[in-house]
Design a protein around this motif. Sequence first.
Motif, PDB file in Angstrom:
ATOM      1  N   VAL A 129       1.725  14.679 -48.040  1.00  0.00           N
ATOM      2  CA  VAL A 129       1.283  13.759 -49.188  1.00  0.00           C
ATOM      3  C   VAL A 129       0.487  14.776 -50.163  1.00  0.00           C
ATOM      4  CG1 VAL A 129      -1.019  12.438 -49.457  1.00  0.00           C
ATOM      5  CG2 VAL A 129       0.271  12.218 -47.213  1.00  0.00           C
ATOM      6  N   LEU A 130       0.346  16.037 -49.924  1.00  0.00           N
ATOM      7  CA  LEU A 130      -0.265  16.989 -51.144  1.00  0.00           C
ATOM      8  C   LEU A 130       0.949  17.231 -51.952  1.00  0.00           C
ATOM      9  CD1 LEU A 130      -2.889  18.849 -49.187  1.00  0.00           C
ATOM     10  CD2 LEU A 130      -3.246  16.931 -50.758  1.00  0.00           C
ATOM     11  N   LYS A 131       2.112  17.307 -51.358  1.00  0.00           N
ATOM     12  CA  LYS A 131       3.362  17.720 -51.781  1.00  0.00           C
ATOM     13  C   LYS A 131       3.722  16.670 -52.964  1.00  0.00           C
ATOM     14  CE  LYS A 131       5.195  21.416 -48.887  1.00  0.00           C
ATOM     15  NZ  LYS A 131       6.301  21.590 -47.656  1.00  0.00           N
ATOM     16  N   THR A 132       3.717  15.445 -52.375  1.00  0.00           N
ATOM     17  CA  THR A 132       3.905  14.242 -53.257  1.00  0.00           C
ATOM     18  C   THR A 132       2.853  14.210 -54.503  1.00  0.00           C
ATOM     19  OG1 THR A 132       4.398  13.151 -51.150  1.00  0.00           O
ATOM     20  CG2 THR A 132       3.715  11.726 -53.342  1.00  0.00           C
ATOM     21  N   MET A 133       1.898  14.416 -54.274  1.00  0.00           N
ATOM     22  CA  MET A 133       0.794  14.777 -55.511  1.00  0.00           C
ATOM     23  C   MET A 133       0.962  15.548 -56.445  1.00  0.00           C
ATOM     24  SD  MET A 133      -2.026  12.540 -55.222  1.00  0.00           S
ATOM     25  CE  MET A 133      -3.302  13.410 -56.224  1.00  0.00           C
ATOM     26  N   LYS A 134       1.704  16.709 -55.842  1.00  0.00           N
ATOM     27  CA  LYS A 134       1.985  17.912 -56.771  1.00  0.00           C
ATOM     28  C   LYS A 134       3.264  17.441 -57.594  1.00  0.00           C
ATOM     29  CE  LYS A 134       4.200  22.567 -57.006  1.00  0.00           C
ATOM     30  NZ  LYS A 134       4.745  23.621 -56.001  1.00  0.00           N
ATOM     31  N   ILE A 135       4.307  16.675 -57.109  1.00  0.00           N
ATOM     32  CA  ILE A 135       5.328  15.936 -57.735  1.00  0.00           C
ATOM     33  C   ILE A 135       4.685  15.069 -59.040  1.00  0.00           C
ATOM     34  CG2 ILE A 135       7.236  14.633 -57.690  1.00  0.00           C
ATOM     35  CD1 ILE A 135       7.852  15.899 -54.923  1.00  0.00           C
ATOM     36  N   LEU A 136       3.780  14.336 -58.485  1.00  0.00           N
ATOM     37  CA  LEU A 136       3.215  13.192 -59.309  1.00  0.00           C
ATOM     38  C   LEU A 136       2.619  13.735 -60.660  1.00  0.00           C
ATOM     39  CD1 LEU A 136       1.984  10.558 -56.687  1.00  0.00           C
ATOM     40  CD2 LEU A 136       3.930  10.327 -58.246  1.00  0.00           C
ATOM     41  N   LYS A 137       1.710  14.973 -60.304  1.00  0.00           N
ATOM     42  CA  LYS A 137       1.257  15.441 -61.454  1.00  0.00           C
ATOM     43  C   LYS A 137       2.008  15.744 -62.646  1.00  0.00           C
ATOM     44  CE  LYS A 137      -1.373  19.856 -62.234  1.00  0.00           C
ATOM     45  NZ  LYS A 137      -1.777  21.046 -61.579  1.00  0.00           N
ATOM     46  N   GLU A 138       3.256  15.766 -62.517  1.00  0.00           N
ATOM     47  CA  GLU A 138       4.197  16.170 -63.520  1.00  0.00           C
ATOM     48  C   GLU A 138       4.370  14.749 -64.441  1.00  0.00           C
ATOM     49  OE1 GLU A 138       5.414  19.107 -64.281  1.00  0.00           O
ATOM     50  OE2 GLU A 138       4.192  19.672 -62.436  1.00  0.00           O
ATOM     51  N   TYR A 139       3.891  13.834 -63.895  1.00  0.00           N
ATOM     52  CA  TYR A 139       4.318  12.309 -64.665  1.00  0.00           C
ATOM     53  C   TYR A 139       2.898  11.475 -65.194  1.00  0.00           C
ATOM     54  CZ  TYR A 139       8.931  12.871 -62.442  1.00  0.00           C
ATOM     55  OH  TYR A 139      10.194  13.424 -61.958  1.00  0.00           O
ATOM     56  N   GLY A 140       1.802  12.514 -64.881  1.00  0.00           N
ATOM     57  CA  GLY A 140       0.631  11.368 -65.168  1.00  0.00           C
ATOM     58  C   GLY A 140      -0.385  12.093 -64.376  1.00  0.00           C
ATOM     59  N   LYS A 141      -1.800  11.415 -64.323  1.00  0.00           N
ATOM     60  CA  LYS A 141      -2.889  11.575 -63.804  1.00  0.00           C
ATOM     61  C   LYS A 141      -3.040  10.803 -62.443  1.00  0.00           C
ATOM     62  CE  LYS A 141      -5.381  12.993 -67.983  1.00  0.00           C
ATOM     63  NZ  LYS A 141      -6.586  12.857 -68.630  1.00  0.00           N
ATOM     64  N   PHE A 142      -2.972  11.448 -61.192  1.00  0.00           N
ATOM     65  CA  PHE A 142      -3.126  10.804 -60.087  1.00  0.00           C
ATOM     66  C   PHE A 142      -4.341  11.652 -59.262  1.00  0.00           C
ATOM     67  CE2 PHE A 142       0.955   9.822 -61.494  1.00  0.00           C
ATOM     68  CZ  PHE A 142       1.104   8.636 -61.024  1.00  0.00           C
ATOM     69  N   LYS A 143      -5.359  10.419 -58.542  1.00  0.00           N
ATOM     70  CA  LYS A 143      -6.319  10.887 -57.658  1.00  0.00           C
ATOM     71  C   LYS A 143      -5.900  10.536 -56.385  1.00  0.00           C
ATOM     72  CE  LYS A 143     -11.210  11.090 -56.972  1.00  0.00           C
ATOM     73  NZ  LYS A 143     -12.364  10.948 -57.208  1.00  0.00           N
ATOM     74  N   LEU A 144      -6.457  11.519 -55.450  1.00  0.00           N
ATOM     75  CA  LEU A 144      -6.009  11.125 -53.948  1.00  0.00           C
ATOM     76  C   LEU A 144      -7.408  11.338 -53.346  1.00  0.00           C
ATOM     77  CD1 LEU A 144      -4.351  10.944 -51.356  1.00  0.00           C
ATOM     78  CD2 LEU A 144      -4.449  13.127 -51.128  1.00  0.00           C
ATOM     79  N   ILE A 145      -7.731  10.014 -52.409  1.00  0.00           N
ATOM     80  CA  ILE A 145      -8.886   9.878 -51.742  1.00  0.00           C
ATOM     81  C   ILE A 145      -8.408  10.269 -50.343  1.00  0.00           C
ATOM     82  CG2 ILE A 145     -10.679   8.575 -50.900  1.00  0.00           C
ATOM     83  CD1 ILE A 145     -11.260   9.310 -53.868  1.00  0.00           C
ATOM     84  N   LYS A 146      -8.887  11.186 -49.445  1.00  0.00           N
ATOM     85  CA  LYS A 146      -8.580  11.504 -48.243  1.00  0.00           C
ATOM     86  C   LYS A 146      -9.739  11.330 -47.346  1.00  0.00           C
ATOM     87  CE  LYS A 146      -7.840  14.059 -44.615  1.00  0.00           C
ATOM     88  NZ  LYS A 146      -8.760  14.087 -43.191  1.00  0.00           N
ATOM     89  N   ILE A 147      -9.839  10.436 -46.323  1.00  0.00           N
ATOM     90  CA  ILE A 147     -10.635  10.089 -45.511  1.00  0.00           C
ATOM     91  C   ILE A 147     -10.479  10.545 -44.087  1.00  0.00           C
ATOM     92  CG2 ILE A 147     -12.232   8.195 -44.654  1.00  0.00           C
ATOM     93  CD1 ILE A 147     -11.549   6.724 -47.217  1.00  0.00           C
ATOM     94  N   GLY A 148     -11.230  11.225 -43.373  1.00  0.00           N
ATOM     95  CA  GLY A 148     -10.785  11.584 -42.061  1.00  0.00           C
ATOM     96  C   GLY A 148     -11.146  13.058 -41.809  1.00  0.00           C
ATOM     97  N   LYS A 149     -11.532  13.120 -40.376  1.00  0.00           N
ATOM     98  CA  LYS A 149     -11.983  14.460 -40.013  1.00  0.00           C
ATOM     99  C   LYS A 149     -10.936  15.484 -40.059  1.00  0.00           C
ATOM    100  CE  LYS A 149     -14.725  12.711 -36.002  1.00  0.00           C
ATOM    101  NZ  LYS A 149     -14.445  12.676 -34.534  1.00  0.00           N
ATOM    102  N   ALA A 150     -11.545  16.737 -40.528  1.00  0.00           N
ATOM    103  CA  ALA A 150     -10.729  18.002 -40.764  1.00  0.00           C
ATOM    104  C   ALA A 150     -10.243  18.685 -39.398  1.00  0.00           C
ATOM    105  CB  ALA A 150     -11.610  18.974 -41.565  1.00  0.00           C
ATOM    106  N   GLN A 151      -9.204  19.234 -39.242  1.00  0.00           N
ATOM    107  CA  GLN A 151      -9.060  20.313 -38.311  1.00  0.00           C
ATOM    108  C   GLN A 151      -9.216  21.504 -39.028  1.00  0.00           C
ATOM    109  OE1 GLN A 151      -7.299  16.978 -38.114  1.00  0.00           O
ATOM    110  NE2 GLN A 151      -8.525  16.777 -35.936  1.00  0.00           N
ATOM    111  N   SER A 152      -9.901  22.451 -38.575  1.00  0.00           N
ATOM    112  CA  SER A 152     -10.574  23.526 -39.359  1.00  0.00           C
ATOM    113  C   SER A 152      -9.275  24.368 -39.933  1.00  0.00           C
ATOM    114  CB  SER A 152     -11.434  24.445 -38.550  1.00  0.00           C
ATOM    115  OG  SER A 152     -10.556  24.762 -37.292  1.00  0.00           O
ATOM    116  N   ASN A 153      -8.217  24.831 -38.879  1.00  0.00           N
ATOM    117  CA  ASN A 153      -7.201  25.677 -39.616  1.00  0.00           C
ATOM    118  C   ASN A 153      -6.609  24.875 -40.562  1.00  0.00           C
ATOM    119  OD1 ASN A 153      -8.097  27.639 -38.061  1.00  0.00           O
ATOM    120  ND2 ASN A 153      -6.797  27.188 -36.422  1.00  0.00           N
ATOM    121  N   ASN A 154      -6.113  23.682 -40.245  1.00  0.00           N
ATOM    122  CA  ASN A 154      -5.280  22.979 -41.371  1.00  0.00           C
ATOM    123  C   ASN A 154      -5.935  22.601 -42.507  1.00  0.00           C
ATOM    124  OD1 ASN A 154      -3.316  22.905 -39.123  1.00  0.00           O
ATOM    125  ND2 ASN A 154      -4.030  20.853 -38.364  1.00  0.00           N
TER     126      ASN A 154
END
Length: 333
Positions: free
Chosen positions: A179-204
């Motif tokens: 999903v983050l890699k998708t955001m990186k690609i989209l950044k080249e085409y305009g402004k995008f924000k991602l809302i990420k909801i959910g528990k963290a796994q510490s290392n990840n």
Amino acid sequence: MRVNLFTGYCPTEMYGLSRYDRNIIENLSYEKNVVCIKSRFYLPIDIIRYSLVRYPKAEINHITNQTFGSILGRIKGKKVITVHDLAVLDLENEFSYLKKKFYENIVSRFKYADRIIASSKFTKEKIKEILGIEDEKIDVVYLGVENKFFSNPKNFEQKDKYQLIYVGSEKLHKNFIEVLKTMKILKEYGKFKLIKIGKAQSNNRKMHVEYVSKNNLDVEFIEYADDSELIKLYRESDVFITMSDYEGFCFPPLEAAACGIPLVLKKSPTLEEIYGKVGYMVNGPQEAANAILDLISSKSRYNQSASKANEYAKQFTWKKCVRDVENIYEEIV
């Protein structure tokens, strides 16, 4: 008919499995006794403790979460268990050896169930493949979405910045890095924000935050949102995205569809099974980015996708889910 429901329902945090438990409890038409289990049964003492409790006599004992399967051999009467997925056993490198061993003990008791409810065809096939349980003993019952999630499909508006939403954990099989890699690609085409909801796994989480920082991505991490906040965030977003490789059912795309936004989903077995008719099914970040750009480049295409997903979600009701469960009870009594 009287039913004992063995559940881990937690009303303060409504994650996927708690939604299932709550709606079984609220919509079941039979007389019921709810046994709320606070333990995950990973310790032998827990199995003994709950096995010694005297439960009211009932025609059906339904364990609504596979994690509590250890007591199947120790309760009397007809027994039903709901199995959402077998990820712990099926994913080789994600879970510890100890957790797998504990889980093997739990699933070894599934043979004592009179009927197993699987939340998808994919999960049913995994139960047959991994546990060797016969087809006739397993029923597929799709889950539902609450009415409060439904709104009119979103009408496309051109914006300076588009908002994507992902709801889920950061376990490796959820593949949030894509999903983050998708955001990186989209950044080249305009402004995008991602809302990420959910528990963290510490290392990840550390890996994901570093990737966000390194690539200067606009990502907001939210640990938990109650239903009112979750619905608000879905409706404020333009596209739902998940790149998960492994799911038992996956609630968030259904919730997003009910809220009226289009879906961009990884072409993985369960997501294709349940959402393949209404979502943009993709392989990898480049295809995901292309799908999102395709959606926001055409008002008619966006509106059609949002409407189609919204209409499709209407067939997944909790009343239908619970009625299907009750039919299983009636068959085995």
